[in-house]
Structures are given as C-alpha cells and as structure tokens.
Write a protein that holds these residues in place. Structure first.
Motif, PDB file in Angstrom:
ATOM      1  N   TRP A 125       0.812  -1.206   0.000  1.00  0.00           N
ATOM      2  CA  TRP A 125       0.000   0.000   0.000  1.00  0.00           C
ATOM      3  C   TRP A 125       0.851   1.264   0.000  1.00  0.00           C
ATOM      4  O   TRP A 125       2.048   1.214   0.247  1.00  0.00           O
ATOM      5  N   MET A 126       0.214   2.375  -0.229  1.00  0.00           N
ATOM      6  CA  MET A 126       0.909   3.663  -0.210  1.00  0.00           C
ATOM      7  C   MET A 126       1.434   3.973   1.179  1.00  0.00           C
ATOM      8  O   MET A 126       0.851   3.591   2.191  1.00  0.00           O
ATOM      9  N   ASN A 127       2.499   4.749   1.187  1.00  0.00           N
ATOM     10  CA  ASN A 127       3.004   5.291   2.437  1.00  0.00           C
ATOM     11  C   ASN A 127       2.199   6.527   2.802  1.00  0.00           C
ATOM     12  O   ASN A 127       1.767   7.287   1.929  1.00  0.00           O
ATOM     13  N   ALA A 128       1.989   6.752   4.097  1.00  0.00           N
ATOM     14  CA  ALA A 128       1.240   7.933   4.540  1.00  0.00           C
ATOM     15  C   ALA A 128       1.894   9.223   4.057  1.00  0.00           C
ATOM     16  O   ALA A 128       1.203  10.221   3.788  1.00  0.00           O
ATOM     17  N   GLU A 129       3.212   9.229   3.926  1.00  0.00           N
ATOM     18  CA  GLU A 129       3.907  10.425   3.458  1.00  0.00           C
ATOM     19  C   GLU A 129       3.533  10.773   2.020  1.00  0.00           C
ATOM     20  O   GLU A 129       3.553  11.946   1.632  1.00  0.00           O
ATOM     21  N   SER A 130       3.186   9.774   1.229  1.00  0.00           N
ATOM     22  CA  SER A 130       2.762  10.054  -0.146  1.00  0.00           C
ATOM     23  C   SER A 130       1.443  10.803  -0.158  1.00  0.00           C
ATOM     24  O   SER A 130       1.238  11.719  -0.970  1.00  0.00           O
ATOM     25  N   VAL A 131       0.529  10.422   0.732  1.00  0.00           N
ATOM     26  CA  VAL A 131      -0.736  11.146   0.824  1.00  0.00           C
ATOM     27  C   VAL A 131      -0.492  12.545   1.376  1.00  0.00           C
ATOM     28  O   VAL A 131      -1.102  13.525   0.920  1.00  0.00           O
ATOM     29  N   ALA A 132       0.415  12.660   2.349  1.00  0.00           N
ATOM     30  CA  ALA A 132       0.745  13.980   2.892  1.00  0.00           C
ATOM     31  C   ALA A 132       1.250  14.905   1.791  1.00  0.00           C
ATOM     32  O   ALA A 132       0.947  16.110   1.790  1.00  0.00           O
TER      33      ALA A 132
END
Length: 229
Positions: free
Chosen positions: A198-205
């Motif tokens: 899954w995506m890293n939270a930093e990518s959404v940030a």
C-alpha cells in the motif's frame, strides 16, 4: 508562517501531514480527544498548540471550544481523523451507524462551522481527507462509505458557499494506505496485512501539502491518489 489546525495528527496520514508542516516552520494547532492525548501530541510536536474535543460527540464541540483559546486566523483546517467499522447492512446497529456518521461527517461539519470566521479572515483552505469509499463502495462498507459520501457532499456545498469569501475547499481521496487503520481494516476483513502493498502515509501527505501550496489563482477541488500496481 502559516497556521494550520489538524485532526487525526496522532498517527497515519494526519501525523505525516503534521510532520511535513512542522518541518517547514508552520504553526500547528492539533485537535485531541482528551487532555492525555493532547499532552502526547504536544510532546511529539514541540511548539504546537492543542485543542481538546471529542469528535464522537459533535454536539459538545461548541461548548468545548468556548472554554479554550482559539487561533486568531487559520490558513487551513485539515480534517484527517476518522473511524470505521465494517459490517453488512443487515447486521449494523444504529449505534455503529451513529458512531461513524458522528466522527466522519457531523464533527467535520461542526468544526468547520465553528472555525469559519478564522478561515474567512485568512482566506484559508479546508481540506477533507476522505477515502476511495467516498466515491464508491463494496459489501460490508456501507456505513463507512455512507459517511464518506456525505463528507464529499459537505465539501462540495461548502466550496460553493464560501468561494466568495476566498475560502478554498479540497477533498483528497486516498486509496489503501499503510496506516494503523489499514491494519485494523485487514483484521476485520480477515486478510493478512502487508504494508508494502500500500501507499506510504507520506505520499498522501504530499498530495495534501500540494493542495495547500497551490497559488491563490487556482484551487484543487478533488484529488484521488492510489497505490501503484
């Protein structure tokens, strides 16, 4: 230096956004459900201010904020906190429906209402971190998706109402992201959790900060971000 109020900054996407904004020297106001959680957030983000209120009880937020110092102006209000409980429509009780609707929809609406004067003063921005479930749903996801579909409607209405006041409104729809919530989702689905999928939270940030930093002559209204593969 800009001023931001963030819900859900204790973990996952909210924490990643808070870390990104704090690193560049912006002023953070972090929303916590109780005094103990506020103390933890203040220790994790030195220099941040905290506000205490229970998003599960949106009808009490006005009272809670009336007893605390609020920011004079807000460049952004970032709604990141959320809860979920999977289950079929035939099994979900009103209590479970109300819990998800309260935290995921009614509390963001009420918190926005209470802070609109500060947002209008700064010609700030409201960012709703929604979910892919805010655009489509699947079996077992009815209550959560309903709350997130409602959040999209809230954002769309707010955008039209506040445009003349200079307030921008953005909704971000993340796909599955490697967070503590995603681990819980997998547990309820009965699936093995592999964060590498899954995506890293930093990518959404990064998507959130991109929306915040867009020049004033433009507005990102809706932004979907998905894991690769």
């Amino acid at each position: 230096m800009r001023t931001h109020l963030i819900t859900g900054a204790g973990s996952g996407i909210g924490a990643a956004v808070a870390e990104r904004l704090a690193a560049r020297g912006d002023q953070l106001w972090l929303f916590a459900r109780n005094a103990g959680r506020a103390k933890e957030l203040a220790a994790r983000f030195p220099g941040a201010r905290t506000l205490v209120g229970d998003l599960a009880e949106p009808e009490r937020l006005s009272w809670a904020l009336s007893h605390q110092e609020l920011p004079d102006r807000l460049d952004s209000l970032l709604h990141v906190a959320g809860v979920f409980e999977l289950g079929s429509v035939g099994d979900l009780t009103p209590k479970i429906w109300n819990q998800q609707l309260a935290v995921n929809l009614v509390a963001p609406a009420e918190l926005t209402r209470l802070l609109l004067p500060q947002l209008r003063l700064a010609q700030g921005q409201v960012v709703f971190v929604n979910s892919g479930a805010g655009l489509r749903t699947s079996p077992q996801w009815g209550a959560y998706a309903a709350s997130k579909h409602g959040l999209k409607a809230l954002a769309d209405a707010l955008r039209g109402e506040e445009s003349d006041n200079g307030v921008r409104v953005t909704t971000v729809y993340p796909g599955r992201t490697a967070t503590p919530m995603q681990r819980k989702v997998h547990q309820q689905e009965g699936k093995e959790y592999d964060p590498e999928r899954w995506m890293n939270a930093e990518s959404v940030a990064t998507t959130v900060v991109t929306a915040l930093d867009l020049p004033r002559d433009a507005e990102i209204t809706d932004l979907s971000v998905r894991p690769r593969g």
